[in-house]
Motif scaffolding. Structure first.
Motif, mmCIF file in Angstrom:
data_model
loop_
_atom_site.group_PDB
_atom_site.id
_atom_site.type_symbol
_atom_site.label_atom_id
_atom_site.label_comp_id
_atom_site.label_asym_id
_atom_site.label_seq_id
_atom_site.Cartn_x
_atom_site.Cartn_y
_atom_site.Cartn_z
ATOM 1 N N ASP A 258 0.852 -1.190 0.152
ATOM 2 C CA ASP A 258 -0.141 -0.018 -0.114
ATOM 3 C C ASP A 258 0.910 1.300 -0.242
ATOM 4 O OD1 ASP A 258 -1.930 2.044 0.571
ATOM 5 O OD2 ASP A 258 -2.991 0.871 1.617
ATOM 6 N N SER A 259 0.918 1.972 -1.059
ATOM 7 C CA SER A 259 1.721 3.111 -0.967
ATOM 8 C C SER A 259 1.581 4.269 -0.385
ATOM 9 C CB SER A 259 1.777 3.751 -2.716
ATOM 10 O OG SER A 259 0.604 4.227 -3.080
ATOM 11 N N PHE A 260 0.492 4.316 0.389
ATOM 12 C CA PHE A 260 -0.274 5.331 1.161
ATOM 13 C C PHE A 260 0.176 5.147 2.819
ATOM 14 C CE2 PHE A 260 -2.834 5.711 -2.390
ATOM 15 C CZ PHE A 260 -3.134 6.972 -2.617
ATOM 16 N N VAL A 261 0.525 3.779 2.880
ATOM 17 C CA VAL A 261 1.038 3.445 4.565
ATOM 18 C C VAL A 261 2.650 3.497 4.389
ATOM 19 C CG1 VAL A 261 0.554 1.943 6.364
ATOM 20 C CG2 VAL A 261 -1.105 2.222 4.639
ATOM 21 N N GLY A 262 3.183 4.453 4.892
ATOM 22 C CA GLY A 262 4.397 4.736 5.109
ATOM 23 C C GLY A 262 5.118 4.500 6.460
ATOM 24 N N TYR A 263 6.342 4.275 6.575
ATOM 25 C CA TYR A 263 6.925 4.284 7.838
ATOM 26 C C TYR A 263 7.949 5.678 8.450
ATOM 27 C CZ TYR A 263 11.204 3.628 4.901
ATOM 28 O OH TYR A 263 12.129 3.864 3.850
ATOM 29 N N TYR A 264 8.043 6.538 7.528
ATOM 30 C CA TYR A 264 8.704 7.910 7.879
ATOM 31 C C TYR A 264 7.927 9.128 7.992
ATOM 32 C CZ TYR A 264 12.575 10.924 8.298
ATOM 33 O OH TYR A 264 13.281 12.159 8.751
ATOM 34 N N HIS A 265 7.411 9.167 6.517
ATOM 35 C CA HIS A 265 6.638 10.413 6.506
ATOM 36 C C HIS A 265 5.187 10.105 7.155
ATOM 37 C CE1 HIS A 265 9.516 11.202 3.167
ATOM 38 N NE2 HIS A 265 9.015 12.460 3.465
ATOM 39 N N GLU A 266 4.819 11.409 7.588
ATOM 40 C CA GLU A 266 3.412 11.328 8.282
ATOM 41 C C GLU A 266 2.194 10.843 7.376
ATOM 42 O OE1 GLU A 266 2.684 11.778 11.424
ATOM 43 O OE2 GLU A 266 4.994 11.954 12.009
ATOM 44 N N LEU A 267 1.215 10.049 7.863
ATOM 45 C CA LEU A 267 0.269 9.655 7.013
ATOM 46 C C LEU A 267 -0.779 10.835 6.800
ATOM 47 C CD1 LEU A 267 -0.477 6.126 8.649
ATOM 48 C CD2 LEU A 267 1.076 6.709 6.847
ATOM 49 N N ARG A 268 -1.021 11.198 5.507
ATOM 50 C CA ARG A 268 -1.935 12.162 5.368
ATOM 51 C C ARG A 268 -2.944 11.780 4.114
ATOM 52 N NH1 ARG A 268 1.995 17.381 4.686
ATOM 53 N NH2 ARG A 268 2.615 17.729 6.702
ATOM 54 N N PRO A 269 -4.123 12.169 4.289
ATOM 55 C CA PRO A 269 -5.089 11.869 3.031
ATOM 56 C C PRO A 269 -4.498 12.166 1.944
ATOM 57 C CG PRO A 269 -6.374 12.651 5.149
ATOM 58 C CD PRO A 269 -4.816 12.907 5.310
ATOM 59 N N GLY A 270 -4.417 11.296 0.690
ATOM 60 C CA GLY A 270 -4.151 11.524 -0.367
ATOM 61 C C GLY A 270 -2.521 11.623 -0.702
ATOM 62 N N ARG A 271 -1.857 11.359 0.524
ATOM 63 C CA ARG A 271 -0.337 11.365 0.048
ATOM 64 C C ARG A 271 0.092 9.974 -0.033
ATOM 65 N NH1 ARG A 271 3.927 14.690 3.750
ATOM 66 N NH2 ARG A 271 3.677 13.241 5.206
ATOM 67 N N SER A 272 0.929 9.516 -0.916
ATOM 68 C CA SER A 272 1.629 8.128 -0.931
ATOM 69 C C SER A 272 2.847 8.398 -0.077
ATOM 70 C CB SER A 272 1.981 7.959 -2.355
ATOM 71 O OG SER A 272 0.882 7.887 -3.215
ATOM 72 N N SER A 273 2.623 7.943 1.251
ATOM 73 C CA SER A 273 3.459 8.145 2.064
ATOM 74 C C SER A 273 4.693 7.234 2.015
ATOM 75 C CB SER A 273 3.035 8.161 3.524
ATOM 76 O OG SER A 273 2.190 9.275 3.702
ATOM 77 N N LEU A 274 4.456 6.135 1.498
ATOM 78 C CA LEU A 274 5.352 5.071 1.300
ATOM 79 C C LEU A 274 6.190 5.217 0.165
ATOM 80 C CD1 LEU A 274 6.845 2.447 2.679
ATOM 81 C CD2 LEU A 274 5.206 1.113 1.232
ATOM 82 N N ALA A 275 5.757 5.877 -0.719
ATOM 83 C CA ALA A 275 6.305 6.308 -2.126
ATOM 84 C C ALA A 275 7.317 7.351 -1.698
ATOM 85 C CB ALA A 275 5.501 6.593 -3.073
ATOM 86 N N CYS A 276 6.866 8.342 -0.849
ATOM 87 C CA CYS A 276 7.874 9.453 -0.423
ATOM 88 C C CYS A 276 8.967 8.931 0.395
ATOM 89 C CB CYS A 276 6.846 10.405 0.361
ATOM 90 S SG CYS A 276 5.679 11.454 -0.407
ATOM 91 N N ASP A 277 8.788 7.843 1.356
ATOM 92 C CA ASP A 277 9.766 7.396 2.033
ATOM 93 C C ASP A 277 10.920 6.719 1.027
ATOM 94 O OD1 ASP A 277 8.355 7.675 4.300
ATOM 95 O OD2 ASP A 277 7.715 5.755 4.399
ATOM 96 N N LEU A 278 10.591 5.805 0.010
ATOM 97 C CA LEU A 278 11.631 5.310 -0.714
ATOM 98 C C LEU A 278 12.138 6.209 -1.849
ATOM 99 C CD1 LEU A 278 10.139 1.799 -1.597
ATOM 100 C CD2 LEU A 278 11.567 2.459 0.480
ATOM 101 N N VAL A 279 11.406 7.261 -2.259
ATOM 102 C CA VAL A 279 12.039 8.235 -3.021
ATOM 103 C C VAL A 279 13.142 8.917 -2.561
ATOM 104 C CG1 VAL A 279 10.860 10.355 -2.599
ATOM 105 C CG2 VAL A 279 11.438 9.694 -5.046
ATOM 106 N N GLU A 280 13.272 8.901 -1.304
ATOM 107 C CA GLU A 280 14.644 9.681 -0.532
ATOM 108 C C GLU A 280 15.564 9.122 -0.989
ATOM 109 O OE1 GLU A 280 14.159 12.383 1.227
ATOM 110 O OE2 GLU A 280 12.068 12.222 2.107
#
Length: 319
Positions: free
Chosen positions: A204-226
């Protein structure tokens, strides 16, 4: 009736589709893209992701359940998750060092006052320090300070077009100079690629481990793109120094925002697609792969980590 087709392309040659400036596409095309597993991304003229259409997930519910259970453990203080965060942040900072070292090796004169060397020392210390930290907010603060120091010397790596491309600090919404406009545009494109790759392996690209979870944001994608920001930053430096991108490819908005023009966006997207075809040696797999496959490789490795098939997620390190 006149034939107004510009060109034809087989679906199996398409990785992703990006619609800019509120352009649309037919329901028939949307359905075919979903059927073929091709992500359709809608992006505003300002470079903000408005939404993404993707077909049915190829993963299974057990992997997603394990992902949510792991990333939500103890409110993000679980040692396994903290190890993941430390690796991600340290890799990002270390990769920033690699970008600076590359330019410093080619153009030693950029460090005439010692500012670049000082930045490198700060980044090196920060990359090592995060492994001693046990608080997510402390790691976040260290990453933020390292990024600030890094971008303060970023435009020193520009050897040509220095009068047209200047940068004092990172600005996002909106970008206030041409370098920031380029970075934001490519970060958005790359994040979409990671979101599609994560969904493709069943996460699930929206459930990340570092970036805060927000509606509409792909938090896990934001994590890995770092981990891949360094490649984008190196490319921005290169296309400016080679004059592949020029000042006329940008336009300034009344409020001060600086954006790529329509032709500028096409030019950058074409250069990025060309870059994705270049071959790199993956530091963990020890195999040569096209750069465009990196999001899928990293997503697959993260899925293996979540399933317990490997003990540690191997962050991408630029060589």
């Amino acid at each position: 009736m006149p034939d107004d087709r510009v060109f034809r392309m087989p679906f199996f040659n398409i990785e992703s589709v990006f619609c800019f400036s509120y352009m649309g596409c037919s329901p028939a095309l949307m359905g075919k893209l979903c059927e073929c597993g091709i992500a359709l991304n809608f992006i505003s003229p300002q470079g903000r992701l408005l939404g993404r259409l993707q077909g049915t997930s190829r993963g299974n519910v057990l992997l997603r359940t394990a992902q949510i259970k792991l990333f939500a453990a103890d409110g993000g203080t679980d040692e396994k998750v903290l190890g993941l965060i430390r690796n991600t942040v340290s890799a990002k900072i270390t990769n920033s060092c690699s970008v600076l070292k590359r330019s410093l090796r080619d153009y030693p004169e950029i460090d005439s006052d010692g500012a670049v060397s000082g930045c490198l020392e700060h980044l090196k210390d920060s990359a090592e320090a995060v492994f001693e930290m046990s608080d997510k907010l402390e790691i976040l603060g260290t990453e933020g300070t390292a990024a600030k120091v890094y971008f303060e010397v970023f435009d020193r790596m520009l050897i040509r077009q220095r009068e047209d491309f200047r940068m004092s600090y990172r600005t996002k919404r909106p970008p206030l100079d041409r370098i920031n406009a380029l970075l934001s545009y490519l970060y958005t494109i790359c994040t979409c690629d990671y979101a599609a790759a994560l969904e493709g392996v069943g996460l699930d690209s929206f459930v990340g481990y570092y970036h805060e979870l927000r509606p509409g944001r792909s938090s896990l994608a934001c994590d890995l793109v770092e981990e891949e920001r360094c490649i984008i930053e190196r490319m921005v430096i290169t296309v400016i120094n080679l004059r592949q991108i020029k000042a006329e490819d940008f336009e300034e908005q009344p409020g001060g925002a600086v954006l790529l023009t329509k032709d500028g966006r096409k030019k950058v997207l074409s250069l990025w697609q060309e870059k994705k075809r270049s071959i790199i040696e993956h530091p963990y797999l020890k195999q040569k792969i096209p750069l465009g496959l990196l999001p899928f490789v990293q997503s697959s490795l993260l899925a293996k980590f979540i399933r317990g098939e490997i003990d540690e997620y191997p962050s991408f390190l630029l060589k």
